[in-house]
Design a protein around this motif. Structure first.
Motif, mmCIF file in Angstrom:
data_model
loop_
_atom_site.group_PDB
_atom_site.id
_atom_site.type_symbol
_atom_site.label_atom_id
_atom_site.label_comp_id
_atom_site.label_asym_id
_atom_site.label_seq_id
_atom_site.Cartn_x
_atom_site.Cartn_y
_atom_site.Cartn_z
ATOM 1 N N VAL A 99 0.334 -0.967 -0.175
ATOM 2 C CA VAL A 99 0.249 -0.182 -0.205
ATOM 3 C C VAL A 99 1.146 1.458 0.421
ATOM 4 C CG1 VAL A 99 -1.649 1.129 1.126
ATOM 5 C CG2 VAL A 99 -1.947 -1.396 0.793
ATOM 6 N N THR A 100 2.109 1.069 1.253
ATOM 7 C CA THR A 100 3.156 2.620 0.847
ATOM 8 C C THR A 100 3.618 2.626 -0.694
ATOM 9 O OG1 THR A 100 3.555 2.216 3.498
ATOM 10 C CG2 THR A 100 4.696 3.292 1.670
ATOM 11 N N LEU A 101 3.893 1.567 -1.029
ATOM 12 C CA LEU A 101 4.222 1.260 -2.224
ATOM 13 C C LEU A 101 3.725 2.052 -3.711
ATOM 14 C CD1 LEU A 101 6.948 0.860 -4.254
ATOM 15 C CD2 LEU A 101 6.153 -1.407 -4.352
ATOM 16 N N THR A 102 2.862 1.554 -3.363
ATOM 17 C CA THR A 102 1.621 1.584 -4.818
ATOM 18 C C THR A 102 1.021 3.365 -3.970
ATOM 19 O OG1 THR A 102 -0.022 0.740 -3.347
ATOM 20 C CG2 THR A 102 0.613 0.165 -5.032
ATOM 21 N N GLY A 103 0.998 3.722 -2.879
ATOM 22 C CA GLY A 103 0.438 5.565 -2.560
ATOM 23 C C GLY A 103 1.528 6.172 -3.663
ATOM 24 N N LYS A 104 2.880 5.711 -2.793
ATOM 25 C CA LYS A 104 3.681 6.382 -3.335
ATOM 26 C C LYS A 104 3.994 6.980 -5.156
ATOM 27 C CE LYS A 104 6.872 6.347 0.713
ATOM 28 N NZ LYS A 104 8.365 5.581 0.979
ATOM 29 N N LEU A 105 3.565 5.543 -5.406
ATOM 30 C CA LEU A 105 3.808 5.496 -7.388
ATOM 31 C C LEU A 105 2.897 6.364 -7.538
ATOM 32 C CD1 LEU A 105 4.311 3.862 -9.484
ATOM 33 C CD2 LEU A 105 2.440 2.574 -9.305
ATOM 34 N N LEU A 235 11.667 6.439 -8.697
ATOM 35 C CA LEU A 235 11.621 8.265 -8.062
ATOM 36 C C LEU A 235 11.122 7.752 -6.963
ATOM 37 C CD1 LEU A 235 10.193 10.296 -11.156
ATOM 38 C CD2 LEU A 235 12.705 10.586 -10.145
ATOM 39 N N VAL A 236 10.108 6.481 -6.772
ATOM 40 C CA VAL A 236 8.966 6.497 -5.662
ATOM 41 C C VAL A 236 9.568 6.898 -4.124
ATOM 42 C CG1 VAL A 236 7.767 4.501 -4.854
ATOM 43 C CG2 VAL A 236 7.663 5.067 -7.541
ATOM 44 N N HIS A 237 10.818 6.341 -4.764
ATOM 45 C CA HIS A 237 12.077 5.868 -3.097
ATOM 46 C C HIS A 237 12.510 7.574 -2.743
ATOM 47 C CE1 HIS A 237 12.095 1.658 -3.963
ATOM 48 N NE2 HIS A 237 12.512 2.270 -5.248
ATOM 49 N N ASN A 238 12.062 8.636 -3.659
ATOM 50 C CA ASN A 238 12.602 9.604 -2.592
ATOM 51 C C ASN A 238 11.443 10.379 -2.284
ATOM 52 O OD1 ASN A 238 15.127 10.041 -4.566
ATOM 53 N ND2 ASN A 238 13.839 10.091 -6.217
ATOM 54 N N ILE A 239 10.260 9.552 -1.840
ATOM 55 C CA ILE A 239 9.232 10.173 -0.943
ATOM 56 C C ILE A 239 8.982 9.285 0.451
ATOM 57 C CG2 ILE A 239 6.851 10.403 -0.870
ATOM 58 C CD1 ILE A 239 6.565 10.531 -4.493
ATOM 59 N N ARG A 240 8.470 9.892 1.697
ATOM 60 C CA ARG A 240 8.970 9.383 2.897
ATOM 61 C C ARG A 240 7.350 9.716 3.261
ATOM 62 N NH1 ARG A 240 14.291 12.220 4.496
ATOM 63 N NH2 ARG A 240 13.288 13.597 4.810
ATOM 64 N N THR A 241 6.747 8.828 3.769
ATOM 65 C CA THR A 241 6.096 9.217 5.099
ATOM 66 C C THR A 241 6.154 9.395 6.505
ATOM 67 O OG1 THR A 241 6.298 6.327 6.195
ATOM 68 C CG2 THR A 241 4.787 6.284 3.911
ATOM 69 N N PRO A 242 5.345 10.096 6.888
ATOM 70 C CA PRO A 242 5.485 10.285 8.321
ATOM 71 C C PRO A 242 6.433 9.763 9.603
ATOM 72 C CG PRO A 242 2.919 11.056 7.082
ATOM 73 C CD PRO A 242 3.330 9.814 6.855
ATOM 74 N N GLY A 243 5.926 7.484 8.794
ATOM 75 C CA GLY A 243 6.336 7.270 9.619
ATOM 76 C C GLY A 243 7.399 6.892 9.261
ATOM 77 N N GLU A 244 7.845 7.026 8.560
ATOM 78 C CA GLU A 244 9.450 6.878 7.197
ATOM 79 C C GLU A 244 10.080 8.053 8.452
ATOM 80 O OE1 GLU A 244 8.502 4.206 3.272
ATOM 81 O OE2 GLU A 244 8.887 6.321 3.699
ATOM 82 N N LEU A 245 9.145 9.018 8.358
ATOM 83 C CA LEU A 245 10.694 10.519 8.715
ATOM 84 C C LEU A 245 10.434 10.461 10.368
ATOM 85 C CD1 LEU A 245 11.122 13.361 8.573
ATOM 86 C CD2 LEU A 245 8.807 14.158 8.183
ATOM 87 N N ALA A 246 9.550 10.150 10.770
ATOM 88 C CA ALA A 246 10.082 9.981 12.115
ATOM 89 C C ALA A 246 10.973 9.601 13.007
ATOM 90 C CB ALA A 246 8.674 9.140 12.938
ATOM 91 N N ARG A 247 11.737 8.247 12.012
ATOM 92 C CA ARG A 247 12.594 6.953 12.448
ATOM 93 C C ARG A 247 14.066 7.771 11.319
ATOM 94 N NH1 ARG A 247 8.255 3.777 10.601
ATOM 95 N NH2 ARG A 247 9.020 3.368 8.670
ATOM 96 N N ASP A 248 13.919 8.732 11.045
ATOM 97 C CA ASP A 248 14.938 9.717 10.504
ATOM 98 C C ASP A 248 15.270 10.925 11.532
ATOM 99 O OD1 ASP A 248 16.567 10.535 9.018
ATOM 100 O OD2 ASP A 248 15.948 10.449 6.983
ATOM 101 N N ASN A 249 16.035 10.657 12.383
ATOM 102 C CA ASN A 249 16.680 11.678 13.227
ATOM 103 C C ASN A 249 17.464 12.714 12.775
ATOM 104 O OD1 ASN A 249 15.385 9.867 15.258
ATOM 105 N ND2 ASN A 249 17.230 8.744 15.702
ATOM 106 N N ARG A 250 18.061 11.537 11.996
ATOM 107 C CA ARG A 250 18.855 13.834 11.145
ATOM 108 C C ARG A 250 17.645 14.125 10.235
ATOM 109 N NH1 ARG A 250 23.562 11.978 6.773
ATOM 110 N NH2 ARG A 250 24.467 14.553 6.517
ATOM 111 N N ALA A 251 16.824 13.815 9.543
ATOM 112 C CA ALA A 251 15.795 14.433 8.966
ATOM 113 C C ALA A 251 15.206 15.634 9.442
ATOM 114 C CB ALA A 251 15.202 13.477 7.645
ATOM 115 N N THR A 252 14.899 14.732 11.082
ATOM 116 C CA THR A 252 13.725 15.515 12.081
ATOM 117 C C THR A 252 14.977 17.284 12.677
ATOM 118 O OG1 THR A 252 12.420 13.614 12.221
ATOM 119 C CG2 THR A 252 12.378 15.242 14.018
#
Length: 342
Positions: A99-105, A235-252
């Motif tokens: 679902v994440t993959l097709t949503g990002k697509l 290109l799909v892999h350049n998009i982050r979900t809120p959950g993925e962002l929350a796990r990325d301390n550097r980006a936060t």
């Protein structure tokens, strides 16, 4: 020029002003395009056909059967009835990576399409012009604000006091600013792109559809205005979900540092969604900046909520530190340009 350390927080309303699709529009079009069971082979829409072609490519990869991908798109389509944002639908189904993959697509497809059909063109029609169609656009006002009073020999000062946090997946700011430098200073396009690449401080918390080809980085790239890029799956892999962002301390931390280092915060086209406010501000925020909030498009109760939320979250101890303006992005930059330069 901008003389005070300023962070510009940009939301979907800013992109809508150049006719890029809103999150709700992307959600509705995704639900319609993924309604495969309603279509016969010759009745499928153009968006459905394009997305189906990409799904077939995804199905060639290990673990991605076409049947499972179809199930994921159907889950996404049904969930869309309970939301106003494509991001939220993807996040609430995070138990299913397809679902994440097709949503990002779908997101990548419709943002690429939106860039191609927006008022911001890939290049000017004639030398010396800007790649904007006729009209009032906030990007033009931002360009004027950045370059006014800055000599060519000190062009880096255009960017010195400005940081940008963009919650949008498009690259309109990055694409437009080199043409601002060309118009203001007579630079060549490669020189202007290099200057922007080296000096513009911009963060996209949820990613973008990809780097512009001249930007530094390692992620997949795509030209502005390319409606059907060959590398859509990457290109799909350049998009982050809120959950993925929350796990990325550097980006936060990159987002919060931009907030903490600023004496002035400017919110434009922003929806003030609580999860995004929580991302921007944590418990250490206490330096009492000057805040300008554009609230165009919000209802009366929502406007009242924004005022209370911003005072509380930003720890503003004086009434004159918060300005709430019911204005479109263009009007905000035009009418408050003198203040933003000060």
């Amino acid at each position: 020029m901008i003389r005070t350390k300023t962070t510009l927080i940009v939301g979907a309303g800013a992109s809508q002003e150049i006719h890029l699709p809103s999150s709700l529009e992307v959600l509705d079009r995704t639900a319609a395009a993924y309604d495969f069971y309603r279509f016969g082979g010759e009745q499928m829409t153009k968006d459905s056909s394009v997305l189906l072609r990409h799904l077939n490519k995804l199905a060639e990869r290990p673990g991605n059967s076409l049947e499972k991908l179809y199930e994921a798109t159907e889950r996404l389509r049904i969930s869309a009835r309970m939301s106003k944002m494509i991001d939220s639908v993807i996040e609430q189904n995070d138990d299913n990576p397809l679902v994440t993959l097709t949503g990002k697509l779908a997101l990548a497809h419709f943002i690429c399409q939106g860039e191609a059909r927006s008022n911001l063109r890939p290049a000017p029609k004639n030398p010396g012009e800007l790649p904007l169609q006729a009209g009032d656009f906030w990007l033009l006002e931002l360009g004027k604000l950045m370059t006014t009073g800055v000599p060519r020999s000190k062009v880096h000062q255009c960017f010195e006091n400005l940081s940008i946090i963009s919650f949008n997946y498009d690259r309109s700011i990055e694409h437009f600013l080199p043409y601002v430098l060309i118009t203001a200073y007579g630079m060549t396009l490669p020189e202007a792109q290099r200057t922007v690449s080296e000096h513009l401080k911009i963060v996209h918390p949820y990613g973008t559809i990809g780097r512009l080809p001249w930007q530094k980085g390692e992620g997949a790239d795509v030209e502005w205005g390319n409606e059907n890029p060959w590398n859509m799956i990457n290109l799909v892999h350049n998009i982050r979900t809120p959950g993925e962002l929350a796990r990325d301390n550097r980006a936060t931390m990159e987002v919060r540092n931009a907030m903490l280092k600023s004496q002035r915060l400017v919110f434009t086209g922003f929806g003030y969604h609580p999860q995004n406010i929580d991302l921007l501000v944590d418990s250490t925020f206490s330096h009492n900046p000057e805040v300008l909030c554009g609230i165009h498009g919000l209802t009366g109760p929502a406007q009242t909520t924004v005022v209370r939320m911003m005072r509380r979250k930003l720890n503003l101890d004086k009434d004159d530190r918060l300005m709430v303006i019911n204005a479109k992005c263009f009007d905000l930059f035009r009418d408050y340009g003198m203040m933003l330069e000060s």
